[in-house]
Design a protein around this motif. Structure first.
Motif, PDB file in Angstrom:
ATOM      1  N   ALA A  45       0.804  -1.113  -0.177  1.00 44.57           N
ATOM      2  CA  ALA A  45       0.007  -0.041  -0.015  1.00 44.57           C
ATOM      3  C   ALA A  45       0.853   1.126   0.121  1.00 44.57           C
ATOM      4  N   GLN A  46       0.239   2.402  -0.748  1.00 44.81           N
ATOM      5  CA  GLN A  46       1.025   3.650  -0.389  1.00 44.81           C
ATOM      6  C   GLN A  46       0.294   4.433   0.794  1.00 44.81           C
ATOM      7  N   PHE A  47       1.184   4.179   1.732  1.00 44.29           N
ATOM      8  CA  PHE A  47       0.797   5.192   2.993  1.00 44.29           C
ATOM      9  C   PHE A  47       1.198   6.529   2.942  1.00 44.29           C
ATOM     10  N   VAL A  48       0.158   7.386   3.324  1.00 47.21           N
ATOM     11  CA  VAL A  48       0.162   9.015   3.258  1.00 47.21           C
ATOM     12  C   VAL A  48      -0.268   9.335   4.645  1.00 47.21           C
ATOM     13  N   VAL A  49       0.560  10.118   5.256  1.00 48.73           N
ATOM     14  CA  VAL A  49       0.312  10.786   6.717  1.00 48.73           C
ATOM     15  C   VAL A  49      -0.254  12.050   6.584  1.00 48.73           C
ATOM     16  N   ALA A  50      -1.377  12.160   7.276  1.00 51.29           N
ATOM     17  CA  ALA A  50      -1.904  13.588   7.290  1.00 51.29           C
ATOM     18  C   ALA A  50      -2.014  14.152   8.602  1.00 51.29           C
ATOM     19  N   ASP A  51      -1.370  15.457   8.776  1.00 48.85           N
ATOM     20  CA  ASP A  51      -1.217  15.724  10.094  1.00 48.85           C
ATOM     21  C   ASP A  51      -1.447  17.343   9.883  1.00 48.85           C
ATOM     22  N   VAL A  52      -2.343  17.845  10.604  1.00 48.63           N
ATOM     23  CA  VAL A  52      -2.896  19.181  10.383  1.00 48.63           C
ATOM     24  C   VAL A  52      -1.809  20.171  10.686  1.00 48.63           C
ATOM     25  N   GLY A  53      -1.493  21.124   9.695  1.00 50.09           N
ATOM     26  CA  GLY A  53      -0.462  22.190   9.757  1.00 50.09           C
ATOM     27  C   GLY A  53       0.789  21.905   9.099  1.00 50.09           C
ATOM     28  N   THR A  54       0.943  20.678   8.459  1.00 48.48           N
ATOM     29  CA  THR A  54       1.952  20.059   7.659  1.00 48.48           C
ATOM     30  C   THR A  54       1.484  19.639   6.214  1.00 48.48           C
ATOM     31  N   SER A  55       2.510  19.535   5.472  1.00 47.01           N
ATOM     32  CA  SER A  55       2.114  18.853   4.138  1.00 47.01           C
ATOM     33  C   SER A  55       1.708  17.150   4.376  1.00 47.01           C
ATOM     34  N   LEU A  56       1.085  16.725   3.145  1.00 44.85           N
ATOM     35  CA  LEU A  56       1.234  15.450   3.383  1.00 44.85           C
ATOM     36  C   LEU A  56       2.479  14.730   3.281  1.00 44.85           C
ATOM     37  N   SER A 100      -9.283   5.477  -3.428  1.00 43.58           N
ATOM     38  CA  SER A 100      -8.840   4.851  -4.688  1.00 43.58           C
ATOM     39  C   SER A 100      -8.543   6.034  -5.854  1.00 43.58           C
ATOM     40  N   ARG A 101      -7.985   5.312  -6.658  1.00 42.88           N
ATOM     41  CA  ARG A 101      -7.201   6.548  -7.881  1.00 42.88           C
ATOM     42  C   ARG A 101      -7.182   5.628  -8.946  1.00 42.88           C
ATOM     43  N   GLY A 102      -8.211   5.506  -9.973  1.00 47.51           N
ATOM     44  CA  GLY A 102      -7.952   4.945 -11.277  1.00 47.51           C
ATOM     45  C   GLY A 102      -7.613   3.456 -11.438  1.00 47.51           C
ATOM     46  N   ASN A 103      -6.528   3.366 -12.216  1.00 47.35           N
ATOM     47  CA  ASN A 103      -5.795   2.061 -12.193  1.00 47.35           C
ATOM     48  C   ASN A 103      -4.678   1.796 -11.127  1.00 47.35           C
ATOM     49  N   LEU A 104      -4.331   2.262 -10.058  1.00 44.88           N
ATOM     50  CA  LEU A 104      -3.343   2.052  -9.496  1.00 44.88           C
ATOM     51  C   LEU A 104      -3.019   0.942  -9.120  1.00 44.88           C
ATOM     52  N   THR A 105      -1.699   0.402  -8.992  1.00 46.08           N
ATOM     53  CA  THR A 105      -1.465  -0.947  -8.382  1.00 46.08           C
ATOM     54  C   THR A 105      -1.432  -1.014  -7.231  1.00 46.08           C
ATOM     55  N   SER A 106      -0.930  -0.011  -6.335  1.00 48.19           N
ATOM     56  CA  SER A 106      -1.226  -0.136  -4.859  1.00 48.19           C
ATOM     57  C   SER A 106      -2.286   0.743  -4.443  1.00 48.19           C
ATOM     58  N   PRO A 107      -3.090   0.317  -3.472  1.00 46.60           N
ATOM     59  CA  PRO A 107      -3.925   1.250  -2.969  1.00 46.60           C
ATOM     60  C   PRO A 107      -3.181   2.306  -1.956  1.00 46.60           C
ATOM     61  N   ILE A 108      -3.921   3.552  -2.008  1.00 49.15           N
ATOM     62  CA  ILE A 108      -3.672   4.433  -1.026  1.00 49.15           C
ATOM     63  C   ILE A 108      -4.301   4.412   0.306  1.00 49.15           C
ATOM     64  N   VAL A 109      -3.366   4.387   1.467  1.00 50.97           N
ATOM     65  CA  VAL A 109      -3.877   4.272   2.749  1.00 50.97           C
ATOM     66  C   VAL A 109      -3.451   5.723   3.449  1.00 50.97           C
ATOM     67  N   VAL A 110      -4.551   6.431   3.834  1.00 47.48           N
ATOM     68  CA  VAL A 110      -4.215   7.823   4.347  1.00 47.48           C
ATOM     69  C   VAL A 110      -4.723   7.600   5.682  1.00 47.48           C
ATOM     70  N   LEU A 111      -3.628   8.044   6.482  1.00 50.63           N
ATOM     71  CA  LEU A 111      -3.476   8.052   8.031  1.00 50.63           C
ATOM     72  C   LEU A 111      -3.564   9.475   8.619  1.00 50.63           C
ATOM     73  N   GLU A 112      -4.813   9.759   9.148  1.00 53.74           N
ATOM     74  CA  GLU A 112      -4.991  10.955   9.655  1.00 53.74           C
ATOM     75  C   GLU A 112      -4.610  11.011  11.015  1.00 53.74           C
ATOM     76  N   LYS A 113      -3.838  11.668  11.454  1.00 57.64           N
ATOM     77  CA  LYS A 113      -2.998  11.713  12.805  1.00 57.64           C
ATOM     78  C   LYS A 113      -3.616  12.504  13.860  1.00 57.64           C
ATOM     79  N   GLN A 114      -4.274  12.128  14.846  1.00 56.87           N
ATOM     80  CA  GLN A 114      -4.937  12.867  16.024  1.00 56.87           C
ATOM     81  C   GLN A 114      -3.676  12.921  17.227  1.00 56.87           C
ATOM     82  N   HIS A 115      -3.689  14.157  17.757  1.00 53.80           N
ATOM     83  CA  HIS A 115      -2.997  14.169  18.781  1.00 53.80           C
ATOM     84  C   HIS A 115      -3.398  15.570  19.798  1.00 53.80           C
TER      85      HIS A 115
END
Length: 115
Positions: A45-56, A100-115
């Motif tokens: 999977a393609q992990f993407v970390v999302a944290d408020v105040g920062t870029s992905l 999901s995004r079209g015909n990606l070979t790996s799914p995108i997993v977005v991790l939304e950070k809470q702190h």
């Protein structure tokens, strides 16, 4: 708008972006630890970390398994719960969703950070 300098201003995210611009993707479902384990078993999977105040932060696919074991697994909150931050190491957790995004070979997993 130039996505290169964009930062997350609120969660949950409404869109994804990287250094090349906006990514045409849509949230499909919230994920549990079992769901992510299944995605990793089926090719990663393609992990993407999302944290408020920062870029992905996009984690390279080649690092997905190590990132899962080291960082995500101990901090992953159940999608059905309201996370008590004190129950997680360093008092933060992630809520995960599959995008999901079209015909990606790996799914995108977005991790939304809470702190």
């Amino acid at each position: 708008m130039n996505a290169t300098n964009k930062v997350a201003t609120q969660l949950p995210l409404q869109e994804l972006w990287n250094n090349d611009g906006f990514v045409a993707a849509a949230r499909e479902r919230w994920l549990s630890a079992k769901d992510i384990t299944n995605l990793l078993r089926n090719g990663g999977a393609q992990f993407v970390v999302a944290d408020v105040g920062t870029s992905l932060h996009w984690i390279p696919i080649s690092e997905c398994f190590d990132f899962w074991k080291r960082e995500v697994q101990p901090h992953l909150a159940s999608p059905e719960s309201k996370a008590a931050l004190g129950n997680y190491p360093d008092s933060y957790c992630y809520f995960a969703s599959e995008w999901s995004r079209g015909n990606l070979t790996s799914p995108i997993v977005v991790l939304e950070k809470q702190h």
